[in-house]
Motif scaffolding. Structure first.
Motif, short mmCIF file in Angstrom:
data_model
loop_
_atom_site.label_atom_id
_atom_site.label_comp_id
_atom_site.label_asym_id
_atom_site.label_seq_id
_atom_site.Cartn_x
_atom_site.Cartn_y
_atom_site.Cartn_z
N ASP A 231 34.77 -29.39 -28.08
CA ASP A 231 36.18 -29.37 -28.27
C ASP A 231 36.94 -28.47 -29.46
OD1 ASP A 231 38.35 -27.76 -25.95
OD2 ASP A 231 38.89 -29.89 -25.68
N TRP A 232 36.20 -28.20 -29.83
CA TRP A 232 36.75 -27.46 -31.70
C TRP A 232 38.02 -25.97 -31.46
CZ3 TRP A 232 33.77 -30.06 -36.09
CH2 TRP A 232 34.54 -31.02 -36.62
N ILE A 233 37.40 -25.59 -30.55
CA ILE A 233 38.05 -24.61 -30.27
C ILE A 233 39.86 -24.68 -29.92
CG2 ILE A 233 38.48 -21.92 -29.52
CD1 ILE A 233 35.63 -22.06 -28.75
N ARG A 234 39.69 -26.04 -30.14
CA ARG A 234 41.36 -26.43 -29.86
C ARG A 234 42.26 -26.79 -31.18
NH1 ARG A 234 44.65 -31.40 -28.96
NH2 ARG A 234 45.38 -31.20 -27.57
N SER A 235 40.95 -26.58 -32.07
CA SER A 235 42.14 -26.45 -33.25
C SER A 235 41.80 -26.32 -34.41
CB SER A 235 42.51 -28.26 -33.63
OG SER A 235 40.88 -29.22 -34.12
N ALA A 236 40.41 -25.61 -34.49
CA ALA A 236 39.60 -25.16 -35.38
C ALA A 236 39.18 -23.14 -35.67
CB ALA A 236 38.47 -25.87 -35.90
N VAL A 237 39.52 -23.06 -34.17
CA VAL A 237 38.49 -21.78 -33.77
C VAL A 237 39.73 -20.78 -33.47
CG1 VAL A 237 37.33 -20.46 -33.18
CG2 VAL A 237 37.28 -22.69 -33.10
N HIS A 238 40.44 -19.62 -34.18
CA HIS A 238 41.61 -18.55 -34.14
C HIS A 238 40.22 -17.64 -32.73
CE1 HIS A 238 44.38 -15.83 -33.68
NE2 HIS A 238 45.45 -16.32 -33.99
N LEU A 239 40.35 -17.40 -31.45
CA LEU A 239 39.77 -16.22 -31.23
C LEU A 239 39.46 -14.81 -31.19
CD1 LEU A 239 39.59 -18.59 -27.94
CD2 LEU A 239 37.61 -17.92 -29.52
N ASP A 240 40.82 -14.87 -31.84
CA ASP A 240 41.45 -13.34 -32.03
C ASP A 240 41.48 -13.22 -33.29
OD1 ASP A 240 41.93 -13.63 -28.85
OD2 ASP A 240 44.25 -13.84 -29.67
N LYS A 241 40.93 -13.46 -34.06
CA LYS A 241 41.44 -12.96 -35.33
C LYS A 241 39.83 -12.04 -36.02
CE LYS A 241 39.56 -15.19 -38.84
NZ LYS A 241 38.72 -15.88 -40.19
N GLY A 242 39.40 -11.35 -36.92
CA GLY A 242 38.40 -10.37 -37.89
C GLY A 242 37.33 -10.87 -37.60
N CYS A 243 36.23 -10.32 -38.14
CA CYS A 243 34.53 -10.78 -37.50
C CYS A 243 35.04 -11.68 -38.83
CB CYS A 243 34.18 -9.33 -38.42
SG CYS A 243 31.82 -9.82 -38.44
N TYR A 244 34.05 -12.86 -38.76
CA TYR A 244 33.70 -13.92 -39.64
C TYR A 244 32.54 -14.12 -39.06
CZ TYR A 244 34.83 -16.60 -35.83
OH TYR A 244 35.34 -17.19 -34.74
N ARG A 245 31.53 -15.24 -39.89
CA ARG A 245 29.58 -15.49 -39.61
C ARG A 245 29.73 -16.72 -38.59
NH1 ARG A 245 26.27 -18.11 -43.79
NH2 ARG A 245 27.82 -20.03 -43.89
#
Length: 364
Positions: A231-245
């Motif tokens: 459940d780490w998308i809760r605090s550490a992942v931005h789903l709407d940002k630009g491209c990344y690895r």
């Protein structure tokens, strides 16, 4: 790193201060905001230079381009398949970004960052001259800490786990997420000798972290972990940002659902004196369905643990095998088996707290 060797009464496991004589008392004091935790198991990395935020934004899971001075967030470094390689808390002071990483990961994270500089105007430095201390915000411990402020902004990182961050998503389907009260903060200090007690050790800090379902690189991450599973998308992942690895895997699993594994919280039978260790197997009947990632004795909940389970693991009671002892475990689902953007999952009630040592089978 600046040393905590002078602190009286510290009981150590190597460089780590585990407690100061009474872990339960320390845990209560820490939760109340009156105790400070020496964090010799964390390392500080400085990222200086005018391109630091846009550069970090382009290579990590978090949106950092507009991070303001004094703001805190968290980032992950993923491999091309979306698996977690590194994790760090992030605080910017207007002139440098400061990354707080688990000590076992910091050197590798810094080395990877240095390889990714290319022509960007950034300088990456592991700061062994600073010490880190943890506390819970809002208590009197906060007033006893003189945080370093090399560029005029006090270096105090506020853990973003208390709420879903912008661009994030919470898979845990509960109305009262335990992370909401997890006001964990980490201060950078120049001289450990300036700290005044009371103090708490790592056992106290870890118990409160586990109770908050808060993932950590040192424990919840293995070579297969993707951010959805703990459940780490809760605090550490931005789903709407630009491209990344690793972004393709993040988007695909989030949009389609069904991550391969899922994090669960366990309330353990306290009748045995055995506390499971990291890596101990979790069973459904005679079938192994996962592994313990963290365990602790909580001052209210008693023995508790986090476990990474197969997506197909049943949601009922499980068994943990440790030191040839089988321990009954009541399971709280954190990440549902069909977790994703469109998952239709009924909201769950958190398991009720119970006195230390009470059998979870009798609590239902």
């Amino acid at each position: 790193m600046a040393s905590f060797d002078a602190l009286p009464g510290a009981v150590r496991d190597g460089d780590l201060i585990t407690h100061f004589g009474n872990p339960m008392t320390e845990q209560r004091a820490l939760a109340a905001g009156s105790a400070i935790v020496p964090l010799s198991d964390r390392t500080l990395i400085e990222v200086a230079g005018e391109d630091r935020l846009s550069w970090l934004d382009s290579i990590t899971s978090q949106s950092l381009g507009r991070l303001r001075a004094g703001e805190s967030t968290e980032l992950l470094v993923l491999d091309p398949q979306g698996r977690v390689e590194h994790a760090a808390g992030v605080l910017d002071d207007g002139a440098a970004a400061w990354l707080i990483a688990d000590a076992g990961d910091a050197e590798a994270l810094a080395a990877w960052l240095k390889r990714m500089v290319f022509r960007s105007r950034v300088v990456v430095t592991v700061r062994t001259d600073a010490a880190l201390a943890g506390f819970f915000a809002g208590g009197e411990a906060e007033g006893r800490i003189a945080a370093s402020a090399p560029n005029g902004v006090p270096l105090v990182w506020r853990d973003p786990w208390q709420r879903v961050q912008p661009g994030g998503h919470q898979y845990a389907q509960v109305d009262d997420h335990p992370g909401a009260g997890f006001a964990w903060s980490v201060a950078v200090i120049d001289d450990p000798a300036t700290l005044a007690g009371p103090f708490a050790g790592a056992l106290a800090a870890e118990a409160l972290r586990v109770a908050a379902w808060r993932p950590r690189w040192a424990t919840e991450v293995d070579e297969r972990t993707i951010p959805h599973e703990p459940d780490w998308i809760r605090s550490a992942v931005h789903l709407d940002k630009g491209c990344y690895r690793g972004q393709e895997t993040v988007a695909k699993v989030h949009n389609l659902g069904h991550p391969p594994r899922r994090l669960a919280a366990l309330l353990l039978d306290g009748s045995d004196v055995v506390l499971p260790a990291h890596g101990d197997p979790v069973l459904a009947g005679d079938v192994e369905v996962g592994r313990i990632t963290s365990s602790a004795i909580h001052y209210e909940d008693g023995p508790i643990a986090l476990a990474i389970l197969s997506r197909r693991a049943p949601v009922g009671e499980l068994i943990v095998r440790s030191q040839d002892v089988e321990i009954a475990a009541a399971q709280q689902v954190i990440v549902p088996a069909d977790a994703g953007a469109t998952a239709d999952v009924p909201r769950l009630t958190r398991l009720s707290r119970r006195p230390l040592g009470e059998d979870p089978r009798g609590a239902r």
